[in-house]
Design a protein around this motif. Structure first.
Motif, mmCIF file in Angstrom:
data_model
loop_
_atom_site.group_PDB
_atom_site.id
_atom_site.type_symbol
_atom_site.label_atom_id
_atom_site.label_comp_id
_atom_site.label_asym_id
_atom_site.label_seq_id
_atom_site.Cartn_x
_atom_site.Cartn_y
_atom_site.Cartn_z
ATOM 1 N N ILE A 189 31.813 47.790 38.609
ATOM 2 C CA ILE A 189 32.783 46.691 38.684
ATOM 3 C C ILE A 189 33.568 46.579 37.381
ATOM 4 O O ILE A 189 34.794 46.397 37.390
ATOM 5 C CB ILE A 189 32.074 45.353 38.995
ATOM 6 C CG1 ILE A 189 31.413 45.407 40.364
ATOM 7 C CG2 ILE A 189 33.013 44.174 38.889
ATOM 8 C CD1 ILE A 189 32.373 45.577 41.520
ATOM 9 N N ARG A 190 32.892 46.720 36.257
ATOM 10 C CA ARG A 190 33.596 46.635 34.965
ATOM 11 C C ARG A 190 34.547 47.786 34.774
ATOM 12 O O ARG A 190 35.631 47.616 34.204
ATOM 13 C CB ARG A 190 32.587 46.568 33.817
ATOM 14 C CG ARG A 190 31.869 45.243 33.757
ATOM 15 C CD ARG A 190 30.858 45.216 32.625
ATOM 16 N NE ARG A 190 30.012 44.050 32.728
ATOM 17 C CZ ARG A 190 30.010 43.073 31.845
ATOM 18 N NH1 ARG A 190 30.768 43.145 30.785
ATOM 19 N NH2 ARG A 190 29.213 42.048 32.028
ATOM 20 N N SER A 191 34.183 48.984 35.234
ATOM 21 C CA SER A 191 35.086 50.121 35.077
ATOM 22 C C SER A 191 36.311 49.970 35.974
ATOM 23 O O SER A 191 37.413 50.366 35.600
ATOM 24 C CB SER A 191 34.363 51.435 35.392
ATOM 25 O OG SER A 191 34.077 51.524 36.774
ATOM 26 N N VAL A 192 36.147 49.406 37.165
ATOM 27 C CA VAL A 192 37.277 49.167 38.046
ATOM 28 C C VAL A 192 38.202 48.116 37.458
ATOM 29 O O VAL A 192 39.428 48.216 37.548
ATOM 30 C CB VAL A 192 36.786 48.760 39.455
ATOM 31 C CG1 VAL A 192 37.912 48.251 40.306
ATOM 32 C CG2 VAL A 192 36.096 49.931 40.124
ATOM 33 N N ASN A 193 37.629 47.092 36.816
ATOM 34 C CA ASN A 193 38.449 46.055 36.196
ATOM 35 C C ASN A 193 39.242 46.596 35.012
ATOM 36 O O ASN A 193 40.332 46.102 34.721
ATOM 37 C CB ASN A 193 37.575 44.887 35.738
ATOM 38 C CG ASN A 193 37.143 44.023 36.904
ATOM 39 O OD1 ASN A 193 37.748 44.092 37.980
ATOM 40 N ND2 ASN A 193 36.109 43.239 36.704
#
Length: 147
Positions: A140-144
């Protein structure tokens, strides 16, 4: 929520911990007398020798934390913290098992049942759930960051 593998791990751990309410933990033979150790405590011929209320409350708290962790699927960091605390409590449960079986019965013949291993399996399941929750959080953090 249900489609995530970590939810399955937490559910398996909750079922194992919940089954401790109905299964015996050990049989203790001391002075040629048989004692049964279960969730209610240590009993002999149906008469309670040691009260098991602390273990009952401890197992109930661990079960409640597992159920809460399952429903915290939107708050992944909090879910990992709850599961880490649950692992610590499960290790404390082993200490309580040891205390209850060996404190009053020095030199007794103790045969532990299969249900004593359930908290250890629950620790492994919780650890696997924490790892998968961490992977989800990293994804999720990498997508954000891409946005």
């Amino acid at each position: 929520m249900i489609q995530r593998i970590q939810t399955l791990y937490m559910f398996i751990a909750a079922v194992l911990i919940g089954s401790l309410f109905g299964l015996p933990f050990a049989e203790i033979v001391a002075n040629n007398e048989l004692f049964l150790f279960n969730i209610k405590g240590i009993s002999q011929n149906g008469e309670l020798v040691n009260n098991g209320l602390p273990i009952m409350l401890f197992i109930g708290l661990i079960l409640l934390l597992h159920v809460v962790a399952i429903f915290l699927y939107k708050k992944r960091v909090t879910q990992m913290r709850v599961l880490t605390f649950t692992i610590i409590l499960l290790l404390g449960l082993f200490g309580m098992f040891y205390f209850f079986t060996y404190y009053d019965f020095k030199g007794a013949d103790i045969s532990f049942k299969l249900s004593v291993v359930f908290p250890l399996i629950a620790i492994v399941m919780d650890y696997l759930a924490i790892r998968n929750i961490g992977k989800d959080e990293a994804l999720i953090r990498s997508v954000n960051r891409i946005r």
